[in-house]
Enzyme design. Structure first.
Site, PDB file in Angstrom:
ATOM      1  N   VAL A  11       0.846  -1.200   0.000  1.00  0.00           N
ATOM      2  CA  VAL A  11       0.000   0.000   0.000  1.00  0.00           C
ATOM      3  C   VAL A  11       0.884   1.254   0.000  1.00  0.00           C
ATOM      4  CG1 VAL A  11      -1.644   1.352   1.388  1.00  0.00           C
ATOM      5  CG2 VAL A  11      -1.987  -1.115   1.070  1.00  0.00           C
ATOM      6  N   ASP A  57       0.230 -22.165  -2.894  1.00  0.00           N
ATOM      7  CA  ASP A  57       0.206 -22.629  -4.290  1.00  0.00           C
ATOM      8  C   ASP A  57      -1.200 -22.613  -4.891  1.00  0.00           C
ATOM      9  OD1 ASP A  57      -0.519 -24.722  -2.650  1.00  0.00           O
ATOM     10  OD2 ASP A  57       0.844 -26.182  -3.542  1.00  0.00           O
ATOM     11  N   ILE A  78       3.010 -21.131   5.274  1.00  0.00           N
ATOM     12  CA  ILE A  78       4.004 -21.697   6.192  1.00  0.00           C
ATOM     13  C   ILE A  78       4.617 -22.991   5.644  1.00  0.00           C
ATOM     14  CG2 ILE A  78       2.918 -20.683   8.236  1.00  0.00           C
ATOM     15  CD1 ILE A  78       1.982 -23.594   8.940  1.00  0.00           C
ATOM     16  N   ASP A  79       3.986 -23.602   4.626  1.00  0.00           N
ATOM     17  CA  ASP A  79       4.443 -24.920   4.155  1.00  0.00           C
ATOM     18  C   ASP A  79       5.801 -24.876   3.443  1.00  0.00           C
ATOM     19  OD1 ASP A  79       2.004 -25.697   5.130  1.00  0.00           O
ATOM     20  OD2 ASP A  79       1.029 -25.798   3.171  1.00  0.00           O
ATOM     21  N   ARG A  95      10.008 -39.146  29.153  1.00  0.00           N
ATOM     22  CA  ARG A  95       9.009 -39.521  28.157  1.00  0.00           C
ATOM     23  C   ARG A  95       9.514 -39.281  26.732  1.00  0.00           C
ATOM     24  NH1 ARG A  95       3.888 -36.733  31.241  1.00  0.00           N
ATOM     25  NH2 ARG A  95       3.188 -38.610  32.339  1.00  0.00           N
ATOM     26  N   ALA A 123      16.112 -32.676  17.677  1.00  0.00           N
ATOM     27  CA  ALA A 123      15.207 -33.824  17.887  1.00  0.00           C
ATOM     28  C   ALA A 123      15.901 -35.134  17.497  1.00  0.00           C
ATOM     29  CB  ALA A 123      13.948 -33.624  17.041  1.00  0.00           C
TER      30      ALA A 123
HETATM   31  P1  ADP Z   1      -3.208 -21.957  -0.426  1.00  0.00           P
HETATM   32  O1  ADP Z   1      -3.230 -20.758  -1.286  1.00  0.00           O
HETATM   33  O2  ADP Z   1      -2.760 -21.674   0.972  1.00  0.00           O
HETATM   34  O3  ADP Z   1      -2.486 -23.120  -1.073  1.00  0.00           O
HETATM   35  P2  ADP Z   1      -5.752 -23.178  -1.154  1.00  0.00           P
HETATM   36  O4  ADP Z   1      -5.149 -24.317  -1.884  1.00  0.00           O
HETATM   37  O5  ADP Z   1      -6.924 -23.471  -0.289  1.00  0.00           O
HETATM   38  O6  ADP Z   1      -4.728 -22.425  -0.207  1.00  0.00           O
HETATM   39  O7  ADP Z   1      -6.166 -22.084  -2.223  1.00  0.00           O
HETATM   40  C1  ADP Z   1      -6.770 -20.863  -1.837  1.00  0.00           C
HETATM   41  C2  ADP Z   1      -7.848 -20.479  -2.830  1.00  0.00           C
HETATM   42  O8  ADP Z   1      -7.251 -20.284  -4.113  1.00  0.00           O
HETATM   43  C3  ADP Z   1      -8.903 -21.542  -3.076  1.00  0.00           C
HETATM   44  O9  ADP Z   1      -9.919 -21.510  -2.119  1.00  0.00           O
HETATM   45  C4  ADP Z   1      -9.435 -21.154  -4.445  1.00  0.00           C
HETATM   46  O10 ADP Z   1     -10.354 -20.080  -4.344  1.00  0.00           O
HETATM   47  C5  ADP Z   1      -8.173 -20.666  -5.140  1.00  0.00           C
HETATM   48  N1  ADP Z   1      -7.610 -21.771  -5.929  1.00  0.00           N
HETATM   49  C6  ADP Z   1      -6.991 -22.887  -5.485  1.00  0.00           C
HETATM   50  N2  ADP Z   1      -6.625 -23.700  -6.501  1.00  0.00           N
HETATM   51  C7  ADP Z   1      -7.062 -23.099  -7.618  1.00  0.00           C
HETATM   52  C8  ADP Z   1      -7.022 -23.437  -9.020  1.00  0.00           C
HETATM   53  N3  ADP Z   1      -6.443 -24.566  -9.443  1.00  0.00           N
HETATM   54  N4  ADP Z   1      -7.587 -22.572  -9.896  1.00  0.00           N
HETATM   55  C9  ADP Z   1      -8.153 -21.423  -9.471  1.00  0.00           C
HETATM   56  N5  ADP Z   1      -8.235 -21.049  -8.181  1.00  0.00           N
HETATM   57  C10 ADP Z   1      -7.690 -21.862  -7.266  1.00  0.00           C
HETATM   58  O1  F6P Z   2      -1.258 -24.501   3.818  1.00  0.00           O
HETATM   59  C1  F6P Z   2      -1.096 -24.023   5.130  1.00  0.00           C
HETATM   60  C2  F6P Z   2      -1.713 -24.998   6.117  1.00  0.00           C
HETATM   61  O2  F6P Z   2      -1.514 -24.460   7.414  1.00  0.00           O
HETATM   62  C3  F6P Z   2      -1.182 -26.423   6.039  1.00  0.00           C
HETATM   63  O3  F6P Z   2       0.068 -26.586   6.677  1.00  0.00           O
HETATM   64  C4  F6P Z   2      -2.295 -27.175   6.714  1.00  0.00           C
HETATM   65  O4  F6P Z   2      -2.339 -28.526   6.284  1.00  0.00           O
HETATM   66  C5  F6P Z   2      -3.523 -26.429   6.254  1.00  0.00           C
HETATM   67  O5  F6P Z   2      -3.099 -25.119   5.893  1.00  0.00           O
HETATM   68  C6  F6P Z   2      -4.612 -26.332   7.280  1.00  0.00           C
HETATM   69  O6  F6P Z   2      -5.712 -25.729   6.686  1.00  0.00           O
HETATM   70  P1  F6P Z   2      -6.954 -25.112   7.502  1.00  0.00           P
HETATM   71  O7  F6P Z   2      -6.503 -23.825   8.096  1.00  0.00           O
HETATM   72  O8  F6P Z   2      -7.995 -24.934   6.458  1.00  0.00           O
HETATM   73  O9  F6P Z   2      -7.312 -26.108   8.555  1.00  0.00           O
END
Ligand code: ADP
Ligand code: F6P
Length: 319
Positions: free
Chosen positions: A24, A103, A126-127, A162, A186
């Site tokens: 911003v 992703d 975070i992944d 433990r 660990a």
């Molecule tokens: P992250 O971005 O953390 O990987 P998600 O996989 O849940 O989380 O994706 C977030 C949002 O991005 C989804 O709810 C959807 O709206 C959009 N999205 C995910 N995959 C696709 C895809 N293949 N094409 C278009 N939009 C997508």
């Molecule tokens: O992609 C980030 C993440 O925190 C993953 O590590 C985990 O598997 C997932 O999201 C959890 O998703 P939610 O917040 O929908 O339970």
């Protein structure tokens, strides 16, 4: 460009607020208006947005989560949802979009780009499973959260002799688990990228118990198994009494580390500069301490970062 939008999507992470603040402020310096869409793509489809000025984004850098909120929207995955989003953006006279997320969110960004709408992505998850960036936003904070928790658990584990199975997030990636195991000292890191032999692990834990060691820490990536399943399989064979801790969403929150605040600020500035200079359809990524742009197409098609070096380091350290 006169007006751009910004959104946070998918799993939230620490540093998103700092990144929105930076984007911003960069845009305002270039005399570009900014609107923030609420709840990721859901807000874009609905036109649910707020004007962001310098004041709106002050005092948020140290806050975890995302003040714009996030969401997972199945509707946006459909061609109809995406067309609706582009239509809404055009009707709001938003000329470009900065998209923070993992992703999945970046796949959404690619869909908008393919429809001819200018976007720039920022890796935030975070992944740490996004290609073409050494680190995604939020990873460092999540790791620090995990290490704090493991250190605490080690104290109580030692007091009771433990073993603890500590389950961490990461979806299909073992990055958080392997780095957390290295940084916490660990005994084992169980990750989806490497096969493990529970019988062999039990034997080593039994030996550790017989040597009189007072604790054993096994860090498990959620993508490899469940903490309870691992504990159930080892508990009668290792001598140590066994407990399970699933760290869960605790890992995602909290004040961002300095590393994440700086990365967020760099990503936000670069994303706006890319958008404004007409370099669209790219993701800002961190490569050898430089912020570089990579076509989102390549990011989505790209191979997940191999874990080989970290797994070898873990092996050398006896993990
Ligand atoms: P992250 O971005 O953390 O990987 P998600 O996989 O849940 O989380 O994706 C977030 C949002 O991005 C989804 O709810 C959807 O709206 C959009 N999205 C995910 N995959 C696709 C895809 N293949 N094409 C278009 N939009 C997508
Ligand atoms: O992609 C980030 C993440 O925190 C993953 O590590 C985990 O598997 C997932 O999201 C959890 O998703 P939610 O917040 O929908 O339970």
């Amino acid at each position: 460009m006169k007006k751009i939008g910004i959104l946070t999507s998918g799993g939230d992470c620490s540093g998103m607020n700092a990144c929105v603040r930076s984007a911003v402020r960069t845009a305002l310096r270039l005399n570009i208006e900014v609107v923030g869409f609420r709840k990721g793509y859901l807000g874009v489809m609905k036109g649910d947005c707020i004007d962001l000025d310098s004041k709106t984004v002050s005092g948020i850098m140290h806050r975890g989560g995302t003040f714009l909120q996030s969401a997972r929207s199945p509707e946006f995955k459909t061609p109809e949802g995406q067309a609706k989003a582009v239509e809404m953006l055009r009707s709001l006279q938003v000329e470009g979009l900065v998209i923070l997320g993992g992703d999945g969110s970046l796949s959404g960004a690619l869909a908008l780009h393919r429809l001819g709408f200018p976007v720039v992505g920022i890796p935030a998850s975070i992944d740490n499973d996004i290609p073409f960036t050494d680190m995604a936003l939020g990873v460092d904070t999540a790791l620090n959260n995990i290490i704090y928790a493991v250190d605490c658990i080690k104290d109580t584990a030692s007091s009771h002799a433990r073993a603890f199975v500590i389950e961490v997030m990461g979806r299909n990636s073992g990055y958080l688990a392997s780095i957390a195991a290295i940084a916490s000292g660990a005994e084992f890191a169980l990750v989806p990228e490497r096969e493990f032999d529970l019988a062999e692990i039990c034997q080593q834990l039994r030996q550790r118990f017989e040597e009189g060691r007072d604790n054993a820490i096994i860090i498990l990536a959620e993508g490899a198994s469940s903490g309870q399943a691992i504990a159930d399989s080892i508990k009668d064979a290792i001598g140590f009494e066994t407990r399970v801790t699933v760290l869960g969403h605790y890992q995602r929150g909290g004040a961002p580390t300095v590393f994440d605040r700086l990365l967020a600020s760099r990503f936000g500035k670069k994303a706006v500069e890319l958008l404004v200079s007409g370099n669209h359809g790219v993701m800002a990524g961190l490569s050898c301490n430089t912020i570089l742009a990579t076509p989102i197409e390549d990011v989505i098609r790209g191979e997940k970062r191999p874990q080989d070096e970290m797994l070898r380091l873990a092996e050398v350290l006896g993990i």
